[in-house]
Design an enzyme around this catalytic site. Structure first.
Site, mmCIF file in Angstrom:
data_model
loop_
_atom_site.group_PDB
_atom_site.id
_atom_site.type_symbol
_atom_site.label_atom_id
_atom_site.label_comp_id
_atom_site.label_asym_id
_atom_site.label_seq_id
_atom_site.Cartn_x
_atom_site.Cartn_y
_atom_site.Cartn_z
ATOM 1 N N GLY A 202 0.799 -1.224 0.000
ATOM 2 C CA GLY A 202 0.000 0.000 0.000
ATOM 3 C C GLY A 202 0.829 1.270 0.000
ATOM 4 N N GLN A 203 2.157 1.121 0.053
ATOM 5 C CA GLN A 203 3.008 2.310 0.037
ATOM 6 C C GLN A 203 2.792 3.076 -1.267
ATOM 7 O OE1 GLN A 203 7.211 1.825 1.245
ATOM 8 N NE2 GLN A 203 6.611 -0.215 1.950
ATOM 9 N N SER A 204 2.791 4.414 -1.168
ATOM 10 C CA SER A 204 2.438 5.237 -2.332
ATOM 11 C C SER A 204 3.303 4.904 -3.543
ATOM 12 C CB SER A 204 2.534 6.723 -1.980
ATOM 13 O OG SER A 204 3.800 7.012 -1.445
#
Ligand code: GTP
Ligand code: MG
Length: 171
Positions: free
Chosen positions: A61-63
């Site tokens: 989910g890290q940008s």
């Protein structure tokens, strides 16, 4: 013998929402990881549940990795979207990412079921699943079956209810 139904599940949501913890809990006890680390890119997990064989794409989910998500929309039969119910500050970011997903060409005309986990319900700051549903404007989703469950992934609470719903709705 009986042919197992193969289901591709895409697991989305912001970093730290609890995706990998949830997927880990759904796996058979003897294959569960003892320690969960932030996902780099994505991981593929396979497990069976009653009549279905699941292949889960557990995305980071890290940008910097969110651009990978869209490459898996087309081949997915169901989506699990995880929200950290206690992360009020980033609820709007979660909604933005959900909106981007819902408006994608490969998703728009697909009746793909979406299971939402309002996760971390054990934390004092956690919002109820009803509140999370309101903040993400889930009621506007009319062309796809969706369901939201409150969950505590660390204890495995709420996960089976979600999976049961999914088993009846996978497309
Ligand atoms: P990325 O891989 O970075 O996208 O994160 P993720 O969504 O996979 O989150 P992960 O499963 O790695 O969990 C992040 C942290 O939240 C870990 O420290 C978990 O132990 C914790 N966590 C997950 N679910 C819960 C929950 O229901 N309650 C609480 N209190 N903590 C949780
Ligand atoms: Mg992860």
């Amino acid at each position: 013998g009986l042919k197992k139904k193969e289901v591709n599940v895409l697991c989305l949501g912001l970093d730290n929402s609890g995706k990998t913890t949830i997927i880990n809990q759904l796996k058979p006890a003897n294959t569960q990881a003892q320690e969960i680390v932030p996902t780099i890119g994505f991981n593929i997990e396979k497990f069976k549940s009653s009549s279905l064989s699941f292949t889960v794409f557990d995305m980071s989910g890290q940008s910097r990795y969110r651009s990978l998500w869209e490459h898996y929309y087309r081949e997915s039969h169901a989506v699990i979207f995880v929200i950290d119910s206690s992360d009020k500050l980033r609820m709007v970011v979660a909604k933005e990412e959900l909106d981007t997903f819902l408006n994608h060409d490969d998703v728009l005309n697909k009746k793909i079921p979406i299971l939402f986990f309002a996760n971390k319900m054990d934390l004092r700051d956690a919002q109820s699943s009803v509140k999370v549903s309101q903040m993400l404007c889930l009621e506007r989703i009319k062309d796809k079956p969706w369901h939201i469950c409150a969950s505590n992934a660390n204890k495995g609470e709420g996960l089976q209810e979600g999976l049961d719903w999914l088993q009846g709705n996978e497309s």
